[in-house]
Design an enzyme around this catalytic site. Structure first.
Site, PDB file in Angstrom:
ATOM      1  N   ARG A  90       0.835  -1.203   0.000  1.00 43.89           N
ATOM      2  CA  ARG A  90       0.000   0.000   0.000  1.00 43.89           C
ATOM      3  C   ARG A  90       0.871   1.255   0.000  1.00 43.89           C
ATOM      4  NH1 ARG A  90      -4.761   1.710   4.360  1.00 43.89           N
ATOM      5  NH2 ARG A  90      -5.130   3.784   3.488  1.00 43.89           N
ATOM      6  N   ASN A 144     -10.631  -4.172  -1.404  1.00 42.06           N
ATOM      7  CA  ASN A 144     -10.519  -3.166  -2.454  1.00 42.06           C
ATOM      8  C   ASN A 144      -9.571  -3.615  -3.562  1.00 42.06           C
ATOM      9  OD1 ASN A 144     -12.218  -0.998  -1.601  1.00 42.06           O
ATOM     10  ND2 ASN A 144     -10.755  -0.538   0.019  1.00 42.06           N
ATOM     11  N   CYS A 164     -19.147  -1.861   0.751  1.00 39.12           N
ATOM     12  CA  CYS A 164     -18.329  -0.698   1.088  1.00 39.12           C
ATOM     13  C   CYS A 164     -19.017   0.039   2.225  1.00 39.12           C
ATOM     14  CB  CYS A 164     -18.186   0.208  -0.136  1.00 39.12           C
ATOM     15  SG  CYS A 164     -17.176   1.685   0.136  1.00 39.12           S
ATOM     16  N   HIS A 194     -16.458   3.671  -4.793  1.00 35.14           N
ATOM     17  CA  HIS A 194     -15.580   4.829  -4.584  1.00 35.14           C
ATOM     18  C   HIS A 194     -15.755   5.877  -5.675  1.00 35.14           C
ATOM     19  CE1 HIS A 194     -12.608   2.613  -1.665  1.00 35.14           C
ATOM     20  NE2 HIS A 194     -13.880   2.618  -1.267  1.00 35.14           N
ATOM     21  N   TYR A 244     -14.355  10.286  -2.015  1.00 37.92           N
ATOM     22  CA  TYR A 244     -13.421   9.833  -3.047  1.00 37.92           C
ATOM     23  C   TYR A 244     -13.500  10.698  -4.304  1.00 37.92           C
ATOM     24  CZ  TYR A 244     -12.272   5.644  -0.416  1.00 37.92           C
ATOM     25  OH  TYR A 244     -11.818   4.790   0.546  1.00 37.92           O
TER      26      TYR A 244
END
Length: 421
Positions: A90, A144, A164, A194, A244
Site C-alpha cells: 500500500r 478493495n 463498502c 468509490h 473519493y
C-alpha cells in the site's frame, strides 16, 4: 451458522467481531473462523475476538487457522478483507504515482490498478476453494478495489456481493445532522465503488420525502468540510459526492497535499503496531477507541446486515451493495458492477430503479467503467500492454507519457505479485 473471515488477522477484525457479538439476534453465528497466514497477528486478534464474545455472553465459537481449505469447509458465508502485499505494498501504491504528478491512492488511479492486479488472481483462487467446499456459500467482498474484485467474482460465476462502508457512514452522519434515527433514512446512492453520489436522502424508505434540499440548506458547511470540498461546489452540484470524488474534482490540490505529508499507509502502519500492542493485553475485552481511526467505520453493522439478508432473509430490506448492473443504468454494460441501493435476500441483490442522473455523473461513471473493463482484463490476462491501456484510459492519468512511466513503475514495484512478469 458458520462464517469465515479471510484476512482474519487484520486489525479491522475486532470491529467486525464486535458487530457479530452485539447483533447476534440479527445474525446468530455459531462458528466464526478467522483465517490468515500471519500467525502472530492472528493469535493476537483471535484472543481479543474470544474475549469480546465472552464479555457480551455470545455463545458462538471462534476458531483461528492458517488453513484456508479447512476454514471455508462448510461455511455459509465467507467475508474477504485481505490485503495482498500488506501495508508495504500500500505504501508503494501511494508513493510512486506522485512522482508522475498523479494521485497516489490505494483504490483509484495507478495505485488502485496495482492493487487490483495483485488482488484479483488471489481472490479468484480463494473463491474457487469456497465453491468446492460449499457451492451455495455467499462471498461478501470488502477487499478493495471492491468494484473490480466483485466484477471478477461475478464473471467467474460466484455467489458474490460487494460491500463498502461509504454509504452507511454517510447515512449515520446525515441522521445525526437531521436528528433522526439512521434507520429512518434511505439514501438514493448511485455510482461505482468509490465513485458515488447521494442524489436523494429520503425519510422512511425509498418512496419517502426527499430531505436532501433541507440537508444542504441547513448543513452544507458541515458536509463540505467533511468532504474537504467547497460549499459552493455542493450548491452547484445539488447532490453529495462521496469523499473519493475529491481525487477527481480537486486532483492537483490533492497531489500537492500528498507530496507534503506522511502517506496514509505510513499512518496506518504505525496505528496497526499500536493496535496489536493493545490487542496483546489479556485484560482488553472490547474494541479500543483507537480502532475508530483505522478506517472501516460501521463496517460491522453493514456486514451483519448484508450477511443476515443473504443467509436468513432478515436484516434491512434495502441495502447499498456492489452488484451486477443488469440494465439498471442503461448507459453501462449489463455486466458492469455498480454501487446502488438494492433489495437483498437469499437469492442475492436486485438493484432498485435509478431515476435520471446528471451527465456530470453518468459521463464519469462511463469513463471509469471503461477503465475497470481494461483493469480487469489486465488482472486476468496480464501483460505490459494491457496495464498501459488501463492506465491510459483512467481519467486521472490519460496521457501516454504518464501511462508509459507509470506502467514501468507499477511492474517494478509489484514484480513479486505478478505471475506474468
Amino acid at each position: 451458522m458458520k462464517l469465515t473471515v479471510v484476512g482474519g488477522g487484520s486489525t479491522y477484525t475486532p470491529e467486525l467481531v464486535d458487530g457479530f457479538a452485539r447483533l447476534r439476534d440479527t445474525l446468530p453465528v455459531e462458528e466464526l473462523v478467522l483465517v490468515d497466514p500471519a500467525a502472530d497477528r492472528l493469535e493476537l486478534v483471535g484472543g481479543l475476538a474470544r474475549r469480546i464474545f465472552a464479555r457480551q455472553d455470545h455463545p458462538g465459537r471462534i476458531v483461528t487457522t492458517s488453513d484456508l481449505d479447512a476454514a471455508v469447509d462448510g461455511a455459509d458465508a465467507v467475508l474477504l478483507q485481505l490485503r495482498v502485499g500488506g501495508q508495504a505494498a500500500r505504501l508503494q501504491d501511494e508513493t510512486w504515482p506522485l512522482d508522475c504528478g498523479c494521485v497516489g491512492q490505494e483504490t483509484t488511479g495507478a495505485g488502485g490498478l496495482a492493487k487490483a492486479l495483485r488482488t484479483v488472481p488471489v481472490v479468484l483462487d480463494i473463491a474457487e476453494r469456497v465453491r468446492r467446499a460449499n457451492p451455495r456459500a455467499w462471498i461478501i467482498d470488502f477487499t478493495n478495489p471492491v468494484g473490480i474484485v466483485t466484477r471478477a467474482l461475478l464473471q467467474a460465476g460466484h455467489r458474490a456481493v460487494g460491500l463498502c462502508n461509504v454509504a452507511i457512514g454517510l447515512q449515520r452522519k446525515f441522521a445525526a445532522l437531521l436528528d433522526v434515527a439512521p434507520a429512518e433514512l434511505h439514501l438514493d446512492h448511485v455510482g461505482l465503488n468509490h465513485l458515488t453520489w447521494e442524489t436523494g436522502v429520503r425519510l422512511h424508505g425509498p418512496e419517502g420525502e426527499d430531505v436532501l434540499p433541507r440537508l444542504l440548506a441547513g448543513h452544507a458547511d458541515a458536509i463540505a468540510a467533511d468532504l474537504r470540498l467547497p460549499r459552493a461546489l455542493l450548491n452547484r452540484l445539488g447532490v453529495v459526492p462521496s469523499y473519493y470524488l475529491r481525487y477527481y474534482y480537486a486532483h492537483d490540490e490533492v497531489v500537492r497535499e500528498l507530496r507534503t505529508k506522511p502517506s496514509r499507509a505510513a499512518e496506518v502502519a504505525a496505528m496497526e503496531k499500536e493496535l496489536l500492542a493493545l490487542y496483546a493485553d489479556p485484560a482488553l475485552d472490547e474494541k479500543p477507541a483507537l480502532l475508530a481511526k483505522r478506517g472501516g467505520a460501521f463496517y460491522s453493522e453493514a456486514a451483519v446486515d448484508l450477511a443476515a439478508a443473504l443467509l436468513t432473509g432478515s436484516g434491512s430490506p434495502y441495502q447499498v451493495v456492489n452488484t451486477r448492473n443488469a440494465g439498471t443504468l442503461p448507459f453501462l454494460p449489463d455486466d458492469a458492477v455498480i454501487e446502488v441501493q438494492a433489495a437483498v435476500g437469499p437469492k442475492g441483490a436486485s438493484p432498485l430503479p435509478v431515476t435520471s442522473l446528471d451527465p456530470l455523473c453518468t459521463g464519469l461513471m462511463a469513463h471509469v467503467t471503461a477503465y475497470e473493463d481494461l483493469a480487469l482484463d489486465a488482472a486476468l490476462r496480464g501483460g505490459r500492454d494491457r496495464v498501459f491501456k488501463a492506465l491510459l484510459s483512467h481519467p486521472l492519468i490519460g496521457q501516454y507519457e504518464y501511462a508509459e512511466e507509470l506502467t514501468d513503475r507499477l511492474v517494478a514495484h509489484n514484480r513479486e505479485h505478478l505471475a506474468w512478469v
